[in-house]
Design a protein around this motif. Structure first.
Motif, PDB file in Angstrom:
ATOM      1  N   ASP A   3       0.835  -1.201   0.000  1.00  0.00           N
ATOM      2  CA  ASP A   3       0.000   0.000   0.000  1.00  0.00           C
ATOM      3  C   ASP A   3       0.872   1.254   0.000  1.00  0.00           C
ATOM      4  O   ASP A   3       0.616   2.209  -0.746  1.00  0.00           O
ATOM      5  CB  ASP A   3      -0.909  -0.011   1.237  1.00  0.00           C
ATOM      6  CG  ASP A   3      -1.896   1.152   1.227  1.00  0.00           C
ATOM      7  OD1 ASP A   3      -2.613   1.304   0.226  1.00  0.00           O
ATOM      8  OD2 ASP A   3      -1.947   1.911   2.207  1.00  0.00           O
ATOM      9  N   GLN A   6       2.440   1.644  -3.512  1.00  0.00           N
ATOM     10  CA  GLN A   6       1.494   2.126  -4.517  1.00  0.00           C
ATOM     11  C   GLN A   6       1.156   3.608  -4.322  1.00  0.00           C
ATOM     12  O   GLN A   6       1.026   4.361  -5.294  1.00  0.00           O
ATOM     13  CB  GLN A   6       0.200   1.281  -4.476  1.00  0.00           C
ATOM     14  CG  GLN A   6       0.398  -0.193  -4.819  1.00  0.00           C
ATOM     15  CD  GLN A   6       1.006  -0.404  -6.202  1.00  0.00           C
ATOM     16  OE1 GLN A   6       0.805   0.396  -7.114  1.00  0.00           O
ATOM     17  NE2 GLN A   6       1.753  -1.472  -6.359  1.00  0.00           N
ATOM     18  N   LYS A   7       1.031   4.024  -3.060  1.00  0.00           N
ATOM     19  CA  LYS A   7       0.742   5.440  -2.792  1.00  0.00           C
ATOM     20  C   LYS A   7       1.914   6.332  -3.204  1.00  0.00           C
ATOM     21  O   LYS A   7       1.713   7.458  -3.680  1.00  0.00           O
ATOM     22  CB  LYS A   7       0.413   5.637  -1.309  1.00  0.00           C
ATOM     23  CG  LYS A   7      -0.977   5.121  -0.929  1.00  0.00           C
ATOM     24  CD  LYS A   7      -1.271   5.358   0.539  1.00  0.00           C
ATOM     25  CE  LYS A   7      -2.693   4.894   0.877  1.00  0.00           C
ATOM     26  NZ  LYS A   7      -3.006   5.072   2.312  1.00  0.00           N
ATOM     27  N   THR A   8       3.134   5.826  -3.035  1.00  0.00           N
ATOM     28  CA  THR A   8       4.310   6.599  -3.434  1.00  0.00           C
ATOM     29  C   THR A   8       4.365   6.737  -4.957  1.00  0.00           C
ATOM     30  O   THR A   8       4.702   7.794  -5.490  1.00  0.00           O
ATOM     31  CB  THR A   8       5.599   5.943  -2.899  1.00  0.00           C
ATOM     32  OG1 THR A   8       5.474   5.733  -1.490  1.00  0.00           O
ATOM     33  CG2 THR A   8       6.800   6.849  -3.160  1.00  0.00           C
ATOM     34  N   LYS A   9       4.025   5.673  -5.671  1.00  0.00           N
ATOM     35  CA  LYS A   9       3.953   5.733  -7.135  1.00  0.00           C
ATOM     36  C   LYS A   9       2.925   6.768  -7.585  1.00  0.00           C
ATOM     37  O   LYS A   9       3.167   7.546  -8.512  1.00  0.00           O
ATOM     38  CB  LYS A   9       3.585   4.367  -7.709  1.00  0.00           C
ATOM     39  CG  LYS A   9       4.708   3.336  -7.683  1.00  0.00           C
ATOM     40  CD  LYS A   9       4.242   2.023  -8.301  1.00  0.00           C
ATOM     41  CE  LYS A   9       5.345   0.983  -8.294  1.00  0.00           C
ATOM     42  NZ  LYS A   9       4.878  -0.312  -8.870  1.00  0.00           N
ATOM     43  N   ALA A  10       1.777   6.758  -6.917  1.00  0.00           N
ATOM     44  CA  ALA A  10       0.718   7.713  -7.270  1.00  0.00           C
ATOM     45  C   ALA A  10       1.162   9.145  -7.004  1.00  0.00           C
ATOM     46  O   ALA A  10       0.829  10.060  -7.755  1.00  0.00           O
ATOM     47  CB  ALA A  10      -0.550   7.397  -6.470  1.00  0.00           C
ATOM     48  N   LEU A  11       1.944   9.343  -5.931  1.00  0.00           N
ATOM     49  CA  LEU A  11       2.447  10.678  -5.597  1.00  0.00           C
ATOM     50  C   LEU A  11       3.377  11.194  -6.697  1.00  0.00           C
ATOM     51  O   LEU A  11       3.301  12.360  -7.092  1.00  0.00           O
ATOM     52  CB  LEU A  11       3.187  10.634  -4.260  1.00  0.00           C
ATOM     53  CG  LEU A  11       3.799  11.944  -3.762  1.00  0.00           C
ATOM     54  CD1 LEU A  11       2.726  13.009  -3.554  1.00  0.00           C
ATOM     55  CD2 LEU A  11       4.587  11.719  -2.475  1.00  0.00           C
ATOM     56  N   GLU A  13       3.309  10.399  -9.848  1.00  0.00           N
ATOM     57  CA  GLU A  13       2.465  10.764 -10.990  1.00  0.00           C
ATOM     58  C   GLU A  13       1.821  12.132 -10.772  1.00  0.00           C
ATOM     59  O   GLU A  13       1.668  12.921 -11.716  1.00  0.00           O
ATOM     60  CB  GLU A  13       1.391   9.698 -11.203  1.00  0.00           C
ATOM     61  CG  GLU A  13       1.946   8.361 -11.690  1.00  0.00           C
ATOM     62  CD  GLU A  13       0.869   7.291 -11.797  1.00  0.00           C
ATOM     63  OE1 GLU A  13      -0.314   7.601 -11.501  1.00  0.00           O
ATOM     64  OE2 GLU A  13       1.203   6.146 -12.157  1.00  0.00           O
ATOM     65  N   LYS A  14       1.434  12.422  -9.521  1.00  0.00           N
ATOM     66  CA  LYS A  14       0.820  13.719  -9.212  1.00  0.00           C
ATOM     67  C   LYS A  14       1.803  14.872  -9.442  1.00  0.00           C
ATOM     68  O   LYS A  14       1.405  15.953  -9.881  1.00  0.00           O
ATOM     69  CB  LYS A  14       0.316  13.734  -7.763  1.00  0.00           C
ATOM     70  CG  LYS A  14      -0.935  12.911  -7.529  1.00  0.00           C
ATOM     71  CD  LYS A  14      -2.135  13.516  -8.254  1.00  0.00           C
ATOM     72  CE  LYS A  14      -3.405  12.740  -7.981  1.00  0.00           C
ATOM     73  NZ  LYS A  14      -4.541  13.259  -8.792  1.00  0.00           N
ATOM     74  N   GLU A  17       1.752  15.675 -13.028  1.00  0.00           N
ATOM     75  CA  GLU A  17       0.527  16.411 -13.354  1.00  0.00           C
ATOM     76  C   GLU A  17       0.620  17.862 -12.865  1.00  0.00           C
ATOM     77  O   GLU A  17       0.180  18.792 -13.549  1.00  0.00           O
ATOM     78  CB  GLU A  17      -0.676  15.725 -12.718  1.00  0.00           C
ATOM     79  CG  GLU A  17      -0.994  14.359 -13.309  1.00  0.00           C
ATOM     80  CD  GLU A  17      -2.102  13.639 -12.543  1.00  0.00           C
ATOM     81  OE1 GLU A  17      -2.752  14.291 -11.693  1.00  0.00           O
ATOM     82  OE2 GLU A  17      -2.299  12.435 -12.781  1.00  0.00           O
TER      83      GLU A  17
END
Length: 237
Positions: A3, A6-11, A13-14, A17
């Motif tokens: 978890d 995955q949250k670090t990967k999403a960060l 990507e942010k 953006e």
């Protein structure tokens, strides 16, 4: 652990953006120029030095039999795509290098991929090997009194790549590099240097935060893989 990974990967990507959103918030849509910035052609904003905007040589100029094991580097498409000066294995001798001086690249120059994966841009860093571009690249040397390199890189990424540099319908797969005539004639925004500097400072701050997140991701990956191995060995019971 997964978890967190995955949250670090999403960060990460942010952060990508956010960088794009920052550009659009500050400068608006460069295509419509909704904020009314001054506009200049690419010819107007490149350096006054000779060969500041140059497509690579015809393929016949760089035949395989001229390549050496060492010497002056021949920069390839993958240098622009991978953002790395170390990849590649082709070199030429001093005689050939002097013959092809029009295609040489120096620190600060941008190289752009023109074949296959089109429109990837990379600025040659300080300390990079001396060399020339091959037929699959274009080089651009910016007049830094008009455009800051970090701003130009964003402008290219968010605007020139799709709207000027690449011809063909979006999503069609029939994409080609626009002719030099089109590339030279197109006009695009040139905000004030002061406003560009403000953008670059914010962009570099986001880049620094993204790098920290990438370091965290590397640690998260190591933790996850270590726990996974221990689980398979029954060491977590």
């Amino acid at each position: 652990a997964d978890d967190y990974r995955q949250k670090t990967k999403a960060l990460i990507e942010k952060y990508d953006e956010l960088t794009q959103s920052l550009f659009l918030d500050m400068f608006g849509d460069p295509v419509t120029n909704s904020k009314g910035w001054d506009k200049k052609t690419l010819v107007d904003i490149v350096s006054s030095e000779q060969y500041s905007l140059k497509r690579g040589p015809f393929g016949g100029s760089l035949k395989k039999e001229i390549f050496k094991e060492t010497g002056y580097k021949v920069y390839e498409q993958k240098n622009a795509i991978k953002k790395n000066v170390k990849v590649g294995k082709y070199f030429i001798d001093e005689i050939k290098y002097n013959e092809m001086k029009a295609f040489n690249v120096n620190p600060g120059d941008f190289i752009v991929s023109c074949s296959g994966t089109i429109g990837e841009i990379f600025q040659i860093p300080v300390g990079a090997p001396e060399g020339i571009i091959n037929q699959a690249l274009m080089k651009i040397k910016i007049n830094e009194e008009l455009l800051l390199p970090n701003f130009f890189e964003s402008l290219f990424t968010y605007y020139i790549k799709d709207n000027i540099f690449i011809s063909g319908s979006k999503g069609s797969g029939l994409k080609n590099v626009s002719s030099m005539k089109i590339i030279k004639a197109e006009r695009f925004i040139v905000p004030s240097i002061e406003y560009q500097k403000k953008y670059v400072d914010l962009k570099l701050n986001l880049k620094k935060q993204k790098a920290q997140a990438q370091d965290s991701l590397a640690g998260a990956e190591d933790l996850f893989n270590s726990l996974l191995q221990r689980a398979f060995k029954g060491e977590l019971v």
